[in-house]
Design a protein around this motif. Sequence first.
Motif, PDB file in Angstrom:
ATOM      1  N   GLU A 106      86.079 116.492  69.592  1.00 43.66           N
ATOM      2  CA  GLU A 106      84.783 116.463  68.894  1.00 43.66           C
ATOM      3  C   GLU A 106      84.979 116.296  67.394  1.00 43.66           C
ATOM      4  O   GLU A 106      84.266 115.548  66.736  1.00 43.66           O
ATOM      5  CB  GLU A 106      84.024 117.774  69.148  1.00 43.66           C
ATOM      6  CG  GLU A 106      83.202 117.756  70.421  1.00 43.66           C
ATOM      7  CD  GLU A 106      82.429 119.059  70.592  1.00 43.66           C
ATOM      8  OE1 GLU A 106      81.227 118.987  70.868  1.00 43.66           O
ATOM      9  OE2 GLU A 106      83.040 120.141  70.417  1.00 43.66           O
ATOM     10  N   LYS A 107      85.971 117.024  66.902  1.00 44.22           N
ATOM     11  CA  LYS A 107      86.178 117.036  65.456  1.00 44.22           C
ATOM     12  C   LYS A 107      86.737 115.713  64.937  1.00 44.22           C
ATOM     13  O   LYS A 107      86.483 115.323  63.807  1.00 44.22           O
ATOM     14  CB  LYS A 107      87.158 118.171  65.091  1.00 44.22           C
ATOM     15  CG  LYS A 107      86.550 119.132  64.081  1.00 44.22           C
ATOM     16  CD  LYS A 107      87.356 120.391  63.899  1.00 44.22           C
ATOM     17  CE  LYS A 107      88.538 120.259  62.971  1.00 44.22           C
ATOM     18  NZ  LYS A 107      89.368 121.480  63.010  1.00 44.22           N
ATOM     19  N   ASN A 108      87.525 115.056  65.763  1.00 49.94           N
ATOM     20  CA  ASN A 108      88.260 113.903  65.263  1.00 49.94           C
ATOM     21  C   ASN A 108      87.638 112.538  65.574  1.00 49.94           C
ATOM     22  O   ASN A 108      88.097 111.526  65.070  1.00 49.94           O
ATOM     23  CB  ASN A 108      89.697 113.940  65.780  1.00 49.94           C
ATOM     24  CG  ASN A 108      90.507 114.973  65.027  1.00 49.94           C
ATOM     25  OD1 ASN A 108      90.954 114.739  63.924  1.00 49.94           O
ATOM     26  ND2 ASN A 108      90.625 116.162  65.631  1.00 49.94           N
ATOM     27  N   LEU A 109      86.627 112.498  66.442  1.00 54.25           N
ATOM     28  CA  LEU A 109      86.022 111.207  66.771  1.00 54.25           C
ATOM     29  C   LEU A 109      84.797 110.961  65.891  1.00 54.25           C
ATOM     30  O   LEU A 109      84.051 111.884  65.565  1.00 54.25           O
ATOM     31  CB  LEU A 109      85.604 111.173  68.236  1.00 54.25           C
ATOM     32  CG  LEU A 109      86.740 111.210  69.261  1.00 54.25           C
ATOM     33  CD1 LEU A 109      86.185 111.028  70.659  1.00 54.25           C
ATOM     34  CD2 LEU A 109      87.793 110.158  68.958  1.00 54.25           C
ATOM     35  N   THR A 110      84.590 109.715  65.518  1.00 48.21           N
ATOM     36  CA  THR A 110      83.436 109.366  64.703  1.00 48.21           C
ATOM     37  C   THR A 110      82.667 108.232  65.377  1.00 48.21           C
ATOM     38  O   THR A 110      83.255 107.175  65.665  1.00 48.21           O
ATOM     39  CB  THR A 110      83.875 108.888  63.309  1.00 48.21           C
ATOM     40  OG1 THR A 110      84.837 109.815  62.802  1.00 48.21           O
ATOM     41  CG2 THR A 110      82.688 108.799  62.369  1.00 48.21           C
ATOM     42  N   ILE A 111      81.383 108.496  65.645  1.00 49.25           N
ATOM     43  CA  ILE A 111      80.566 107.469  66.287  1.00 49.25           C
ATOM     44  C   ILE A 111      80.486 106.241  65.388  1.00 49.25           C
ATOM     45  O   ILE A 111      80.341 106.355  64.170  1.00 49.25           O
ATOM     46  CB  ILE A 111      79.155 108.029  66.596  1.00 49.25           C
ATOM     47  CG1 ILE A 111      79.283 109.063  67.718  1.00 49.25           C
ATOM     48  CG2 ILE A 111      78.199 106.911  67.012  1.00 49.25           C
ATOM     49  CD1 ILE A 111      78.012 109.772  68.069  1.00 49.25           C
ATOM     50  N   GLY A 112      80.625 105.076  66.014  1.00 49.16           N
ATOM     51  CA  GLY A 112      80.537 103.845  65.254  1.00 49.16           C
ATOM     52  C   GLY A 112      81.895 103.265  64.893  1.00 49.16           C
ATOM     53  O   GLY A 112      82.024 102.071  64.629  1.00 49.16           O
ATOM     54  N   ASN A 113      82.955 104.123  64.914  1.00 49.48           N
ATOM     55  CA  ASN A 113      84.290 103.631  64.568  1.00 49.48           C
ATOM     56  C   ASN A 113      84.954 102.916  65.741  1.00 49.48           C
ATOM     57  O   ASN A 113      84.642 103.176  66.908  1.00 49.48           O
ATOM     58  CB  ASN A 113      85.191 104.792  64.133  1.00 49.48           C
ATOM     59  CG  ASN A 113      84.931 105.167  62.690  1.00 49.48           C
ATOM     60  OD1 ASN A 113      84.012 104.634  62.063  1.00 49.48           O
ATOM     61  ND2 ASN A 113      85.724 106.097  62.174  1.00 49.48           N
ATOM     62  N   ALA A 114      85.911 102.043  65.417  1.00 56.97           N
ATOM     63  CA  ALA A 114      86.679 101.339  66.453  1.00 56.97           C
ATOM     64  C   ALA A 114      88.011 102.052  66.675  1.00 56.97           C
ATOM     65  O   ALA A 114      88.619 102.561  65.727  1.00 56.97           O
ATOM     66  CB  ALA A 114      86.919  99.898  66.037  1.00 56.97           C
ATOM     67  N   TYR A 115      88.428 102.089  67.939  1.00 57.51           N
ATOM     68  CA  TYR A 115      89.664 102.780  68.314  1.00 57.51           C
ATOM     69  C   TYR A 115      90.538 101.898  69.193  1.00 57.51           C
ATOM     70  O   TYR A 115      90.033 101.051  69.949  1.00 57.51           O
ATOM     71  CB  TYR A 115      89.345 104.063  69.087  1.00 57.51           C
ATOM     72  CG  TYR A 115      88.685 105.126  68.223  1.00 57.51           C
ATOM     73  CD1 TYR A 115      89.452 106.036  67.502  1.00 57.51           C
ATOM     74  CD2 TYR A 115      87.292 105.187  68.117  1.00 57.51           C
ATOM     75  CE1 TYR A 115      88.849 106.998  66.700  1.00 57.51           C
ATOM     76  CE2 TYR A 115      86.683 106.137  67.323  1.00 57.51           C
ATOM     77  CZ  TYR A 115      87.464 107.051  66.608  1.00 57.51           C
ATOM     78  OH  TYR A 115      86.877 107.985  65.814  1.00 57.51           O
ATOM     79  N   VAL A 116      91.844 102.145  69.086  1.00 58.86           N
ATOM     80  CA  VAL A 116      92.757 101.601  70.092  1.00 58.86           C
ATOM     81  C   VAL A 116      92.877 102.672  71.168  1.00 58.86           C
ATOM     82  O   VAL A 116      93.236 103.813  70.877  1.00 58.86           O
ATOM     83  CB  VAL A 116      94.151 101.313  69.502  1.00 58.86           C
ATOM     84  CG1 VAL A 116      95.097 100.837  70.593  1.00 58.86           C
ATOM     85  CG2 VAL A 116      94.047 100.297  68.386  1.00 58.86           C
ATOM     86  N   ILE A 117      92.537 102.301  72.399  1.00 54.39           N
ATOM     87  CA  ILE A 117      92.455 103.293  73.480  1.00 54.39           C
ATOM     88  C   ILE A 117      93.463 102.932  74.566  1.00 54.39           C
ATOM     89  O   ILE A 117      93.583 101.766  74.953  1.00 54.39           O
ATOM     90  CB  ILE A 117      91.031 103.316  74.069  1.00 54.39           C
ATOM     91  CG1 ILE A 117      90.033 103.651  72.954  1.00 54.39           C
ATOM     92  CG2 ILE A 117      90.917 104.318  75.221  1.00 54.39           C
ATOM     93  CD1 ILE A 117      88.604 103.333  73.301  1.00 54.39           C
ATOM     94  N   TYR A 118      94.197 103.955  75.024  1.00 56.34           N
ATOM     95  CA  TYR A 118      95.138 103.716  76.120  1.00 56.34           C
ATOM     96  C   TYR A 118      94.976 104.812  77.167  1.00 56.34           C
ATOM     97  O   TYR A 118      94.865 105.990  76.832  1.00 56.34           O
ATOM     98  CB  TYR A 118      96.591 103.729  75.614  1.00 56.34           C
ATOM     99  CG  TYR A 118      97.573 103.438  76.707  1.00 56.34           C
ATOM    100  CD1 TYR A 118      97.973 102.138  76.988  1.00 56.34           C
ATOM    101  CD2 TYR A 118      98.073 104.469  77.508  1.00 56.34           C
ATOM    102  CE1 TYR A 118      98.843 101.860  78.011  1.00 56.34           C
ATOM    103  CE2 TYR A 118      98.943 104.203  78.551  1.00 56.34           C
ATOM    104  CZ  TYR A 118      99.331 102.888  78.792  1.00 56.34           C
ATOM    105  OH  TYR A 118     100.190 102.618  79.829  1.00 56.34           O
TER     106      TYR A 118
END
Length: 698
Positions: A106-118
């Motif tokens: 919760e603390k580290n994710l920001t809505i709207g940002n792009a992520y590399v997800i694996y």
Amino acid sequence: MQEFSLRTPIGYLKGVGPQRAEVLNKELAIFTFEDLLYYYPFRYNDRSVFSKINQIDPSKPGVQFIARLLDFGIQGERRSRRLVAHVKDDTGIVQLVWFQSIKWVEKNLTIGNAYVIYGSPSLFNNQISISHPEMEPYGGSKQGLKFQPVYASTEKLKKLSLDSKGIQRLVSSLFSSLKGNIYETLPDYIIAKYNLIDLPSALWGIHFPNDGGSIQRSQHRLKFEEFFFLQLKILKTKIAHSQKFKGPIFKKVGEHFTDFYEKKLPFQLTNAQKRVIREIRKDTLHGAQMNRLLQGDVGSGKTIVALMSMLLAIDNGYQACLMAPTEILAQQHYAGLKELLGEERISIDLLTGSIKQKDRKGIHEGLLNGDLNILIGTHALLEEKVKFKNLGLAIIDEQHRFGVEQRSKLWKKNSVPPHMLVMTATPIPRTLAMTLYGDLDISVIDELPVGRKPIATLHFHERSRLRMFGMLREEIAKGRQVYVVYPLIEESEKLDLLHLTAGKEFLEQEFPLPVFKIGILHGKLSPKEKEFEMNRFVKGETQILVATTVIEVGVNVPNASVMVIENAERFGLSQLHQLRGRVGRGAEQSFCILMSKEKLSKESKIRMETMVRTTDGFEIAETDLKLRGPGDLSGTQQSGVLELKLANLATDQALLQLARNEVIDIFEEDPVLELEKNRLLRDFLSKNAFGIGWEKIS
Ligand code: ADP
Ligand code: MG
């Protein structure tokens, strides 16, 4: 600056310390820098490719993609409480789920940002879902390795932050500490000949590969090395052994052998039997002790080979003995051999646990003064009191029931150790044999006597039970007998025994007294009871024998024509094959019926199909090795096979052959490894005293 070497205890590594060191010792058997260096990743996450969301295949283990965070929120309560997020690219939406570390996410994710997800995708309510994915901000500084090594870890290690990533950090720290202190183990000429990469590069490449190619090159080098040094130890043992131990010389083929071969032998030997007898004859001519493993499927006719070898010993003034794992088997051998020998002037006797003390005295005397030529028996043969005048050949039947210790006792029955012939009906794939029994010579009977009808194997589901009963009824009406075998494993022993008894009661309703008689046999019975039940079946007093796998080894009831295996999916392939071998010993058509539930795992299906398709023990053993790996096969514990970390006996057979041939050539050219070019090998052997099989005994 402190110097570190491979021998440095792991606690000294930066990032470890006493607490972690202790857990690394206990959980992963990592004690030194070297142990960690050789702790390889068990797979790699391929982070070199990116997918689009609509390309994600939930049947594949790992996927990487770039997407923007749409939303996240808590769902569910208490134990089903989880954080659910959605991410999106221009082709679709994926759901991400966390059950743990919710706060952190919760603390580290920001809505709207792009992520590399694996992560590993799965299908949930028709939607792609990934639980506990790895996420890094897109374009962030942490561009990691293209191939991420994945290390096996444990709960205790994870508590100390040594999950796969944590172990990777330690390995990193290890390489910095060691600097250049990793030395080549293989001679230059071998590296050049097989086009291998050097050891430091291989170790680096297996932990921190640049691409698929470097993983492959590193693995190849390290696998070769594993096979090579294992074979070096094994073949060294074998050479040392043949130099150390003299054996009796069976110079002549005398009248007992010739007489039997020309007048008594009730059938033509198969070519395979003849070949093996020739091999044994050659082995016993030269004054070195024979150590031979005879492999032959059930019914291939090993007994006659044993007998003719014993006659060879007797013709040369020696005694012989044959040891079987159970009383029943010993009795059968005794009766069978006596019958084969007929009027022959050979004295043969039986020694088992149930032979009375007063009868033993005669046997002991006969052995000592040489009047007794052949002794058949069980473990009782190993007792101190059993002393021979001149034992020249010791044969062990159904080898996998006996340990090395017991073999060693037979050795000591003579001042010059007798020739040893170990017979087994468990087919062992060639690669495994080269490793497990690399220090023995191996003979194979790969041909059944002519006129044997192959056993017909059928696979039935529960709903065909009545059909199975019908077949049993037909066979029993023809005067035949039937085995019905149930699985029994320790973990579920009570329940299994219950099934066995219930199965018997059910059969008794279908096949009621007084017409039908059913016996029961399992490990919880006393030896007396077991023998009683087995003998009733051998004599034909019971038509059906309901049993656990205690009947597995060597019992011969030629009149038994059907083997029903209940819950067949719970047995391993080799075991199924062994059980099936209990029938098909007479001239009649025999059947093996595999009963299983309807829904089977992929592996169980392969097992059933293999059994139905083939009766070739070697084909079955190969398949079994591929399905289970060598660790499960009997005898592998003490053999060094488990030292193999990367190399796989099932899939790397060609490489094993290559390594073994190279070692054979090396010893041929340089038997004691005195050439300068073989210095590394000599050093290796002096540091790695070896103790498999025969070596322990000497
Ligand atoms: P196993 O290898 O399983 O110990 P056995 O030695 O008990 O097999 O032999 C199985 C049966 O085959 C025995 O009844 C034996 O007499 C018979 N047999 C062995 N060799 C031949 C042969 N060459 N031709 C015909 N029958 C044979
Ligand atoms: Mg046998």
